[in-house]
Design a protein around this motif. Structure first.
Motif, mmCIF file in Angstrom:
data_model
loop_
_atom_site.group_PDB
_atom_site.id
_atom_site.type_symbol
_atom_site.label_atom_id
_atom_site.label_comp_id
_atom_site.label_asym_id
_atom_site.label_seq_id
_atom_site.Cartn_x
_atom_site.Cartn_y
_atom_site.Cartn_z
ATOM 1 N N VAL A 1 0.771 -1.405 0.094
ATOM 2 C CA VAL A 1 -0.043 -0.062 -0.043
ATOM 3 C C VAL A 1 0.828 1.454 -0.042
ATOM 4 O O VAL A 1 0.535 2.431 -0.161
ATOM 5 C CB VAL A 1 -1.156 0.039 1.094
ATOM 6 N N SER B 1 -0.151 2.901 -3.357
ATOM 7 C CA SER B 1 -1.073 1.983 -4.314
ATOM 8 C C SER B 1 -2.167 2.992 -4.602
ATOM 9 O O SER B 1 -2.297 4.008 -3.830
ATOM 10 C CB SER B 1 -1.461 1.035 -3.447
ATOM 11 N N ASP B 2 -2.989 2.761 -5.481
ATOM 12 C CA ASP B 2 -4.038 3.366 -5.735
ATOM 13 C C ASP B 2 -5.124 3.625 -4.816
ATOM 14 O O ASP B 2 -5.765 4.600 -4.603
ATOM 15 C CB ASP B 2 -4.734 2.864 -7.177
ATOM 16 N N SER B 3 -5.181 2.581 -3.972
ATOM 17 C CA SER B 3 -6.437 2.458 -2.950
ATOM 18 C C SER B 3 -5.969 3.312 -1.820
ATOM 19 O O SER B 3 -6.775 3.798 -1.098
ATOM 20 C CB SER B 3 -6.471 1.074 -2.475
ATOM 21 N N GLU C 1 -13.567 -1.555 3.300
ATOM 22 C CA GLU C 1 -12.834 -2.424 2.474
ATOM 23 C C GLU C 1 -11.154 -2.467 2.735
ATOM 24 O O GLU C 1 -10.055 -2.919 2.455
ATOM 25 C CB GLU C 1 -12.785 -2.276 0.948
ATOM 26 N N ASP C 2 -10.778 -1.363 3.849
ATOM 27 C CA ASP C 2 -9.498 -1.055 4.301
ATOM 28 C C ASP C 2 -9.214 -2.202 5.230
ATOM 29 O O ASP C 2 -8.131 -2.367 5.889
ATOM 30 C CB ASP C 2 -9.246 -0.006 4.857
#
Length: 121
Positions: free
Chosen positions: A48, A61-63, A89-90
């Protein structure tokens, strides 16, 4: 023998924040590229954020972009991951590791034991 230890995980509501810390015993984190990873149930481990060892270049990361921030705390010899605007979602176990090559998550070595982050909706 040196090792990494993660801390700071916990249960937080959606939209909340957490700060994770990666601490080293027996060696100086300044000498290493460091990566933060996470692994959610049933999913592969993903990188990440990472920070380089010499000039603190940073990649996300994109997230993680726009919500997470990785930084070094030199006096404490830690690499921290500040996580904001957390989403369900994390939810994952978060790990730190040494990266033999900057921005190459496949080069990770010396994993910590992980810290659980749970985000409730």
């Amino acid at each position: 023998q040196g090792q990494l230890v993660e801390s700071g995980g916990g249960l937080v509501q959606s939209g909340g924040s957490l700060r994770l810390s990666c601490a080293a015993s027996g060696f100086n984190l300044d000498d290493y590229n460091i990566g933060w990873f996470r692994q959610a149930p049933g999913k592969e481990r993903e990188g990440v954020a990472c920070i380089s060892r010499r000039d603190d270049n940073i990649r996300y990361s994109d997230s993680a972009k726009g919500r997470f921030a990785i930084s070094r705390d030199y006096p404490k010899n830690t690499v921290d991951l500040h996580m904001n605007s957390l989403k369900p979602e994390d939810t994952a176990v978060y790990y730190c590791a040494l990266l033999m090559h900057y921005n190459d998550y496949t080069s990770a070595r010396a994993w910590g034991q992980g810290t659980q982050v749970t985000v409730s909706s």
